[in-house]
Design a protein around this motif. Sequence first.
Motif, mmCIF file in Angstrom:
data_model
loop_
_atom_site.group_PDB
_atom_site.id
_atom_site.type_symbol
_atom_site.label_atom_id
_atom_site.label_comp_id
_atom_site.label_asym_id
_atom_site.label_seq_id
_atom_site.Cartn_x
_atom_site.Cartn_y
_atom_site.Cartn_z
ATOM 1 N N GLY A 22 0.798 -1.211 0.000
ATOM 2 C CA GLY A 22 0.000 0.000 0.000
ATOM 3 C C GLY A 22 0.836 1.268 0.000
ATOM 4 N N CYS A 23 0.330 2.265 -0.686
ATOM 5 C CA CYS A 23 0.953 3.577 -0.702
ATOM 6 C C CYS A 23 -0.156 4.619 -0.819
ATOM 7 C CB CYS A 23 1.920 3.721 -1.880
ATOM 8 S SG CYS A 23 2.585 5.391 -2.085
ATOM 9 N N ASN A 24 -0.213 5.511 0.138
ATOM 10 C CA ASN A 24 -1.152 6.626 0.093
ATOM 11 C C ASN A 24 -0.381 7.924 0.197
ATOM 12 O OD1 ASN A 24 -3.002 4.319 1.360
ATOM 13 N ND2 ASN A 24 -4.285 5.829 0.337
ATOM 14 N N TYR A 25 -0.868 8.928 -0.469
ATOM 15 C CA TYR A 25 -0.186 10.207 -0.447
ATOM 16 C C TYR A 25 -1.188 11.301 -0.121
ATOM 17 C CZ TYR A 25 -2.344 11.135 -4.936
ATOM 18 O OH TYR A 25 -3.267 11.335 -5.938
ATOM 19 N N SER A 26 -0.663 12.426 0.294
ATOM 20 C CA SER A 26 -1.522 13.579 0.495
ATOM 21 C C SER A 26 -0.932 14.738 -0.282
ATOM 22 C CB SER A 26 -1.638 13.937 1.976
ATOM 23 O OG SER A 26 -0.395 14.360 2.491
ATOM 24 N N TYR A 27 -1.705 15.206 -1.211
ATOM 25 C CA TYR A 27 -1.348 16.392 -2.001
ATOM 26 C C TYR A 27 -2.565 16.744 -2.830
ATOM 27 C CZ TYR A 27 0.957 19.645 -5.136
ATOM 28 O OH TYR A 27 1.300 20.763 -5.835
ATOM 29 N N GLY A 28 -2.909 18.009 -2.867
ATOM 30 C CA GLY A 28 -4.155 18.387 -3.520
ATOM 31 C C GLY A 28 -4.109 18.524 -5.020
ATOM 32 N N GLY A 29 -2.920 18.613 -5.586
ATOM 33 C CA GLY A 29 -2.829 18.873 -7.016
ATOM 34 C C GLY A 29 -2.411 17.652 -7.816
ATOM 35 N N THR A 30 -1.955 17.915 -9.003
ATOM 36 C CA THR A 30 -1.495 16.842 -9.887
ATOM 37 C C THR A 30 -0.182 16.261 -9.366
ATOM 38 O OG1 THR A 30 -2.489 17.991 -11.757
ATOM 39 C CG2 THR A 30 -0.860 16.284 -12.257
ATOM 40 N N VAL A 31 -0.096 14.956 -9.388
ATOM 41 C CA VAL A 31 1.110 14.308 -8.857
ATOM 42 C C VAL A 31 1.727 13.359 -9.874
ATOM 43 C CG1 VAL A 31 0.479 14.435 -6.411
ATOM 44 C CG2 VAL A 31 -0.266 12.475 -7.791
ATOM 45 N N ASN A 32 2.999 13.174 -9.712
ATOM 46 C CA ASN A 32 3.705 12.079 -10.368
ATOM 47 C C ASN A 32 4.038 11.073 -9.273
ATOM 48 O OD1 ASN A 32 3.732 13.530 -12.799
ATOM 49 N ND2 ASN A 32 5.632 14.540 -12.239
ATOM 50 N N LEU A 33 3.868 9.808 -9.567
ATOM 51 C CA LEU A 33 4.042 8.784 -8.543
ATOM 52 C C LEU A 33 5.048 7.746 -9.005
ATOM 53 C CD1 LEU A 33 0.243 8.523 -7.924
ATOM 54 C CD2 LEU A 33 1.872 9.251 -6.185
ATOM 55 N N PHE A 34 5.819 7.253 -8.090
ATOM 56 C CA PHE A 34 6.899 6.320 -8.409
ATOM 57 C C PHE A 34 6.935 5.183 -7.398
ATOM 58 C CE2 PHE A 34 8.991 9.486 -11.145
ATOM 59 C CZ PHE A 34 8.563 10.679 -10.589
ATOM 60 N N PHE A 63 5.788 -6.305 -12.162
ATOM 61 C CA PHE A 63 5.103 -5.440 -11.211
ATOM 62 C C PHE A 63 4.155 -4.490 -11.928
ATOM 63 C CE2 PHE A 63 6.989 -6.277 -7.116
ATOM 64 C CZ PHE A 63 8.191 -6.894 -7.432
ATOM 65 N N GLU A 64 3.098 -4.123 -11.239
ATOM 66 C CA GLU A 64 2.191 -3.104 -11.730
ATOM 67 C C GLU A 64 1.672 -2.296 -10.547
ATOM 68 O OE1 GLU A 64 -0.917 -5.416 -13.649
ATOM 69 O OE2 GLU A 64 -2.123 -5.372 -11.813
ATOM 70 N N ALA A 65 1.158 -1.132 -10.854
ATOM 71 C CA ALA A 65 0.596 -0.292 -9.800
ATOM 72 C C ALA A 65 -0.625 0.419 -10.356
ATOM 73 C CB ALA A 65 1.621 0.714 -9.301
ATOM 74 N N GLU A 66 -1.578 0.648 -9.495
ATOM 75 C CA GLU A 66 -2.796 1.323 -9.921
ATOM 76 C C GLU A 66 -2.957 2.621 -9.161
ATOM 77 O OE1 GLU A 66 -6.405 -0.891 -9.451
ATOM 78 O OE2 GLU A 66 -7.541 0.476 -10.749
ATOM 79 N N PHE A 67 -3.130 3.683 -9.915
ATOM 80 C CA PHE A 67 -3.364 5.003 -9.342
ATOM 81 C C PHE A 67 -4.865 5.179 -9.180
ATOM 82 C CE2 PHE A 67 -3.327 9.270 -8.271
ATOM 83 C CZ PHE A 67 -3.849 10.110 -9.239
ATOM 84 N N ILE A 68 -5.320 5.351 -7.940
ATOM 85 C CA ILE A 68 -6.731 5.626 -7.677
ATOM 86 C C ILE A 68 -6.801 7.017 -7.080
ATOM 87 C CG2 ILE A 68 -8.850 4.890 -6.544
ATOM 88 C CD1 ILE A 68 -7.768 2.060 -6.485
ATOM 89 N N LYS A 69 -7.165 7.960 -7.911
ATOM 90 C CA LYS A 69 -7.129 9.369 -7.508
ATOM 91 C C LYS A 69 -8.055 9.642 -6.333
ATOM 92 C CE LYS A 69 -7.280 13.991 -9.512
ATOM 93 N NZ LYS A 69 -7.546 14.782 -10.732
ATOM 94 N N SER A 70 -9.228 9.031 -6.339
ATOM 95 C CA SER A 70 -10.214 9.303 -5.287
ATOM 96 C C SER A 70 -9.734 8.795 -3.924
ATOM 97 C CB SER A 70 -11.553 8.654 -5.634
ATOM 98 O OG SER A 70 -11.395 7.254 -5.766
ATOM 99 N N LYS A 71 -8.848 7.825 -3.941
ATOM 100 C CA LYS A 71 -8.326 7.276 -2.692
ATOM 101 C C LYS A 71 -6.917 7.756 -2.396
ATOM 102 C CE LYS A 71 -11.038 2.994 -2.806
ATOM 103 N NZ LYS A 71 -10.986 1.513 -2.758
ATOM 104 N N PHE A 72 -6.367 8.585 -3.267
ATOM 105 C CA PHE A 72 -4.988 9.070 -3.112
ATOM 106 C C PHE A 72 -4.037 7.893 -2.895
ATOM 107 C CE2 PHE A 72 -5.945 13.559 -2.899
ATOM 108 C CZ PHE A 72 -7.256 13.575 -2.449
ATOM 109 N N SER A 73 -4.238 6.858 -3.684
ATOM 110 C CA SER A 73 -3.435 5.655 -3.491
ATOM 111 C C SER A 73 -2.704 5.266 -4.769
ATOM 112 C CB SER A 73 -4.306 4.487 -3.026
ATOM 113 O OG SER A 73 -5.173 4.066 -4.057
ATOM 114 N N PHE A 74 -1.627 4.546 -4.579
ATOM 115 C CA PHE A 74 -0.808 4.053 -5.699
ATOM 116 C C PHE A 74 -0.189 2.743 -5.238
ATOM 117 C CE2 PHE A 74 0.997 4.351 -9.730
ATOM 118 C CZ PHE A 74 2.382 4.279 -9.731
#
Lengths: 112, 117
Positions: A22-34, A63-74
């Motif tokens: 699991g990975c969750n982030y907090s930021y209100g704008g557009t993000v790049n995720l790694f 490996f794969e990752a899914e960006f779920i914007k509504s959950k701020f998760s990657f």
Amino acid sequence: AQSVSQHNHHVILSEAASLELGCNYSYGGTVNLFWYVQYPGQHLQLLLKYFSGDPLVKGIKGFEAEFIKSKFSFNLRKPSVQWSDTAEYFCAVNGGYQKVTFGIGTKLQVIP
Amino acid sequence: KAGVTQTPRYLIKTRGQQVTLSCSPISGHRSVSWYQQTPGQGLQFLFEYFSETQRNKGNFPGRFSGRQFSNSRSEMNVSTLELGDSALYLCASSLEQLFHTTNEKLFFGSGTQLSVL
């Protein structure tokens, strides 16, 4: 300010088990995720990244990752882990012009 | 193409001393950023240099400083070392300044393992 949370600090799996970190982030704008990986005795290398487009990104070594914007998760996933996946995994976020922020890391141990 | 090179690989110092770490980026890369990695704190951003100027700074005390030379090589200096400064220090290079392009990728070196006794 941006922050990154990795909920699992140490994960132990048997070979062939499925993985989700699991990975969750907090930021209100557009993000790049790694996601970065550090194998024992080696240096950090990029596993996969998300900038825009398809929220399901595929990286190296299955490996794969899914960006779920509504959950701020990657979250990082792999259907079937191997012993060679034993490593430490870091999630990172870069939001606009702010500094990149890394999560604390998750140590994955795969038991043969 | 040679990767990011950090020297020295290992360093042992005592409290109160100062230390200088070196990082040579990939040829053509103009951005060098520095990170501290510890088991308890994970990977923390120190600062970034681009075109010899500090562009971004993390939340570290003034004892941590750096500079970048015209050939993009960078040095990081830590003065008045404390026990808590023991860590793996990583540098990463990037073609452009951090966060300015969507094609940005960070290439990390192997790090300098600093032990403060």
